[in-house]
Design a protein around this motif. Structure first.
Motif, PDB file in Angstrom:
ATOM      1  N   ASN A  18       0.870  -1.184   0.000  1.00 51.07           N
ATOM      2  CA  ASN A  18       0.000   0.000   0.000  1.00 51.07           C
ATOM      3  C   ASN A  18       0.899   1.224   0.000  1.00 51.07           C
ATOM      4  N   ARG A  19       0.881   1.993  -1.087  1.00 47.72           N
ATOM      5  CA  ARG A  19       1.826   3.097  -1.215  1.00 47.72           C
ATOM      6  C   ARG A  19       1.114   4.440  -1.250  1.00 47.72           C
ATOM      7  N   ASP A  20       1.879   5.494  -0.948  1.00 48.43           N
ATOM      8  CA  ASP A  20       1.322   6.844  -0.945  1.00 48.43           C
ATOM      9  C   ASP A  20       1.435   7.472  -2.337  1.00 48.43           C
ATOM     10  N   ASP A  21       1.156   8.773  -2.427  1.00 48.24           N
ATOM     11  CA  ASP A  21       1.145   9.432  -3.735  1.00 48.24           C
ATOM     12  C   ASP A  21       2.530   9.533  -4.364  1.00 48.24           C
ATOM     13  N   LEU A  22       3.572   9.291  -3.594  1.00 51.47           N
ATOM     14  CA  LEU A  22       4.943   9.321  -4.117  1.00 51.47           C
ATOM     15  C   LEU A  22       5.483   7.920  -4.373  1.00 51.47           C
ATOM     16  N   GLY A  23       4.677   6.907  -4.133  1.00 49.99           N
ATOM     17  CA  GLY A  23       5.107   5.540  -4.368  1.00 49.99           C
ATOM     18  C   GLY A  23       5.811   4.888  -3.195  1.00 49.99           C
ATOM     19  N   SER A  24       5.881   5.584  -2.061  1.00 50.14           N
ATOM     20  CA  SER A  24       6.546   5.040  -0.879  1.00 50.14           C
ATOM     21  C   SER A  24       5.546   4.285  -0.014  1.00 50.14           C
ATOM     22  N   PRO A  25       6.028   3.339   0.805  1.00 52.82           N
ATOM     23  CA  PRO A  25       5.108   2.690   1.744  1.00 52.82           C
ATOM     24  C   PRO A  25       4.461   3.730   2.650  1.00 52.82           C
ATOM     25  N   LYS A  26       3.168   3.600   2.909  1.00 52.41           N
ATOM     26  CA  LYS A  26       2.504   4.531   3.812  1.00 52.41           C
ATOM     27  C   LYS A  26       3.080   4.376   5.216  1.00 52.41           C
ATOM     28  N   SER A  27       3.032   5.455   5.986  1.00 58.71           N
ATOM     29  CA  SER A  27       3.664   5.425   7.300  1.00 58.71           C
ATOM     30  C   SER A  27       2.783   6.130   8.325  1.00 58.71           C
ATOM     31  N   VAL A  28       3.128   5.961   9.604  1.00 62.71           N
ATOM     32  CA  VAL A  28       2.456   6.641  10.688  1.00 62.71           C
ATOM     33  C   VAL A  28       3.473   6.849  11.801  1.00 62.71           C
ATOM     34  N   LEU A  29       3.390   7.991  12.461  1.00 60.53           N
ATOM     35  CA  LEU A  29       4.216   8.259  13.633  1.00 60.53           C
ATOM     36  C   LEU A  29       3.423   7.817  14.858  1.00 60.53           C
ATOM     37  N   PHE A  30       3.895   6.787  15.534  1.00 57.94           N
ATOM     38  CA  PHE A  30       3.184   6.225  16.680  1.00 57.94           C
ATOM     39  C   PHE A  30       4.206   5.913  17.764  1.00 57.94           C
ATOM     40  N   GLY A  31       3.944   6.402  18.961  1.00 60.21           N
ATOM     41  CA  GLY A  31       4.905   6.207  20.036  1.00 60.21           C
ATOM     42  C   GLY A  31       6.219   6.919  19.766  1.00 60.21           C
ATOM     43  N   GLY A  32       6.163   7.996  18.983  1.00 60.65           N
ATOM     44  CA  GLY A  32       7.361   8.769  18.679  1.00 60.65           C
ATOM     45  C   GLY A  32       8.269   8.133  17.648  1.00 60.65           C
ATOM     46  N   LYS A  33       7.833   7.026  17.019  1.00 56.97           N
ATOM     47  CA  LYS A  33       8.657   6.327  16.038  1.00 56.97           C
ATOM     48  C   LYS A  33       7.875   6.112  14.746  1.00 56.97           C
ATOM     49  N   ASP A  34       8.575   6.143  13.634  1.00 55.09           N
ATOM     50  CA  ASP A  34       7.946   5.901  12.337  1.00 55.09           C
ATOM     51  C   ASP A  34       7.648   4.414  12.162  1.00 55.09           C
ATOM     52  N   ARG A  35       6.440   4.126  11.727  1.00 48.39           N
ATOM     53  CA  ARG A  35       6.041   2.747  11.433  1.00 48.39           C
ATOM     54  C   ARG A  35       5.528   2.691   9.990  1.00 48.39           C
ATOM     55  N   THR A  36       5.616   1.531   9.382  1.00 50.12           N
ATOM     56  CA  THR A  36       4.936   1.315   8.111  1.00 50.12           C
ATOM     57  C   THR A  36       3.460   1.073   8.394  1.00 50.12           C
ATOM     58  N   ARG A  37       2.600   1.661   7.562  1.00 52.80           N
ATOM     59  CA  ARG A  37       1.153   1.565   7.738  1.00 52.80           C
ATOM     60  C   ARG A  37       0.505   1.025   6.471  1.00 52.80           C
ATOM     61  N   ILE A  38      -0.543   0.260   6.642  1.00 51.59           N
ATOM     62  CA  ILE A  38      -1.370  -0.196   5.517  1.00 51.59           C
ATOM     63  C   ILE A  38      -2.778   0.289   5.792  1.00 51.59           C
ATOM     64  N   SER A  39      -3.323   1.105   4.912  1.00 50.93           N
ATOM     65  CA  SER A  39      -4.603   1.758   5.175  1.00 50.93           C
ATOM     66  C   SER A  39      -5.737   0.740   5.236  1.00 50.93           C
ATOM     67  N   SER A  40      -6.737   1.074   6.034  1.00 54.36           N
ATOM     68  CA  SER A  40      -7.909   0.204   6.137  1.00 54.36           C
ATOM     69  C   SER A  40      -8.641   0.111   4.800  1.00 54.36           C
ATOM     70  N   GLN A  41      -8.632   1.212   4.029  1.00 51.17           N
ATOM     71  CA  GLN A  41      -9.309   1.195   2.730  1.00 51.17           C
ATOM     72  C   GLN A  41      -8.672   0.162   1.803  1.00 51.17           C
ATOM     73  N   SER A  42      -7.331   0.107   1.828  1.00 54.16           N
ATOM     74  CA  SER A  42      -6.617  -0.824   0.966  1.00 54.16           C
ATOM     75  C   SER A  42      -6.941  -2.261   1.340  1.00 54.16           C
ATOM     76  N   TRP A  43      -6.881  -2.558   2.637  1.00 53.43           N
ATOM     77  CA  TRP A  43      -7.133  -3.939   3.046  1.00 53.43           C
ATOM     78  C   TRP A  43      -8.606  -4.295   2.906  1.00 53.43           C
ATOM     79  N   LYS A  44      -9.506  -3.325   3.119  1.00 57.88           N
ATOM     80  CA  LYS A  44     -10.935  -3.606   2.976  1.00 57.88           C
ATOM     81  C   LYS A  44     -11.291  -3.961   1.539  1.00 57.88           C
ATOM     82  N   ARG A  45     -10.632  -3.335   0.581  1.00 62.70           N
ATOM     83  CA  ARG A  45     -10.912  -3.684  -0.811  1.00 62.70           C
ATOM     84  C   ARG A  45     -10.508  -5.138  -1.084  1.00 62.70           C
ATOM     85  N   ALA A  46      -9.346  -5.535  -0.569  1.00 65.29           N
ATOM     86  CA  ALA A  46      -8.885  -6.910  -0.772  1.00 65.29           C
ATOM     87  C   ALA A  46      -9.821  -7.911  -0.111  1.00 65.29           C
ATOM     88  N   LEU A  47     -10.241  -7.613   1.118  1.00 65.49           N
ATOM     89  CA  LEU A  47     -11.112  -8.577   1.799  1.00 65.49           C
ATOM     90  C   LEU A  47     -12.522  -8.550   1.225  1.00 65.49           C
TER      91      LEU A  47
END
Length: 368
Positions: A18-47
């Motif tokens: 699941n990539r952002d508008d620049l083609g990079s993996p989506k991310s989220v800042l959680f607990g002060g650290k960068d994490r890779t994120r997969i949007s619920s919209q992306s996974w909901k389409r697959a399921l």
């Protein structure tokens, strides 16, 4: 009230599902650290696609309903111009706030059962004379508004499960019974760049100077993801009428799809088709309970990697949550995964994901 919570820990290799508008993996800042994120919209389409395949009841998200009706009428040997007019009549006759925009697309994204297209085409056949008579730049509505709206706002299993938001048509909204969270890595992640090239096969065959015909950069990441969703069984039963048998089938299909589906971005170059390391399912009669906070402090890799400490962290947090919040509303919980021994705090150990799902559905929908 009855909720079925599903928690998943899943390891993904080098990938970008699941990539952002620049083609990079989506991310989220959680607990002060960068994490890779997969949007619920992306996974909901697959399921959603997988649930439709399992149940045999599919639905379209589309703004091209006029074109879909027109194409079907052409297959019925209608003249193309008349078929196009019939497709536009579907939108014109709907009334409400639904409009036709440039190019024939509807002003709102519709979500309707796939069989609705055939029903609208049949309605056009039934009122062909009125469609032929409706001419001019602003033709009058030639189809019965009530019947058109009835078809456009019809439901099937997947719509009753996931819901629908369509303010343009009265009675179209359906409150979804499912909530899906964004997935995120349990640990800090830094995306990695991949420089790649492609060779011109003919140039190489002709003995020309070796070189790249195309080069570019892409970004990928890897990690252990925490995924969470909840099904409000009482809301699903309300949408269905209630029909406990169908509710059980849809719940089981959703749980299976949530475990086994995978977003498909970059799949041909990464093939990230793993299965979950751990699935924990809880049937609650008070409120949903996400365990995402277990990973606010990012997990640190040990000699065994991130997966094992992530499973331990989840189990430890669940134990604490049950102590603090109480277990009065916890009707059933169990888990299954790669660990051969039960994890404290996650209920009984099931021997397979199928058995885990069956137990949760029996506990959450005993009347079925």
């Amino acid at each position: 009230m009855t909720y079925i919570d599903i928690h998943v820990l899943q390891t993904l290799p080098y990938s970008c599902v699941n990539r952002d508008d620049l083609g990079s993996p989506k991310s989220v800042l959680f607990g002060g650290k960068d994490r890779t994120r997969i949007s619920s919209q992306s996974w909901k389409r697959a399921l959603r696609r997988q649930i439709e395949s399992q149940t045999g009841e599919a639905a379209y998200r589309t703004r091209k309903i006029a074109e879909a009706v027109s194409r079907l009428l052409v297959e019925k040997e209608w003249d193309q111009e008349l078929a196009d007019r019939a497709g536009r009549q579907v939108v014109l006759s709907a009334g409400g706030g639904l409009k036709e925009e440039d190019g024939g697309a509807t002003s709102a994204l519709l979500y309707l059962p796939t069989v609705a297209v055939a029903e609208l085409a049949d309605l056009a056949v039934e009122h062909r004379d009125a469609i032929e008579a409706a001419t001019g730049k602003k033709p009058a509505a030639a189809l019965p508004t009530e019947r058109v709206n009835q078809i456009l706002t019809s439901r099937n299993g997947i719509i009753n499960l996931l819901g629908r938001m369509l303010a343009e048509l009265p009675g179209a909204n359906v409150d979804g019974a499912v909530q899906v969270a964004h997935a995120f890595t349990t640990h800090e992640v830094t995306a990695q760049a991949d420089f790649f090239t492609a060779v011109d096969d003919l140039g190489e065959q002709w003995g020309q100077e070796a070189g790249s015909a195309h080069m570019n950069n892409a970004e990928f990441s890897s990690g252990v993801f925490y995924r969470y969703a909840t099904i409000a069984v009482h809301d699903l039963l309300r949408n269905l009428g209630p029909d406990h048998g169908t509710a059980a089938e849809l719940t089981k299909a959703f749980l299976h799809a949530f475990i086994s589906s995978m977003p498909e971005a970059k799949k041909t170059s990464t093939a990230p088709h793993t299965i979950p390391d751990l699935v924990y399912v809880a049937v609650r009669q008070d409120r949903p309970m996400s365990l995402a906070a277990a990973f606010e402090a990012p997990v640190r890799a040990t000699g065994t990697g991130w997966a094992a400490p992530s499973r331990d962290t989840l189990a430890t947090y669940a134990t604490t949550a049950h102590r603090l919040f109480g277990t009065t509303g916890l009707a059933h919980h169990a888990h299954a995964g790669v660990d051969p021994k039960p994890l404290d705090g996650l209920g009984d150990l099931a021997n397979s994901y199928d058995a885990l799902i069956d137990g949760a559905v029996r506990a959450g929908l005993p009347a079925a």
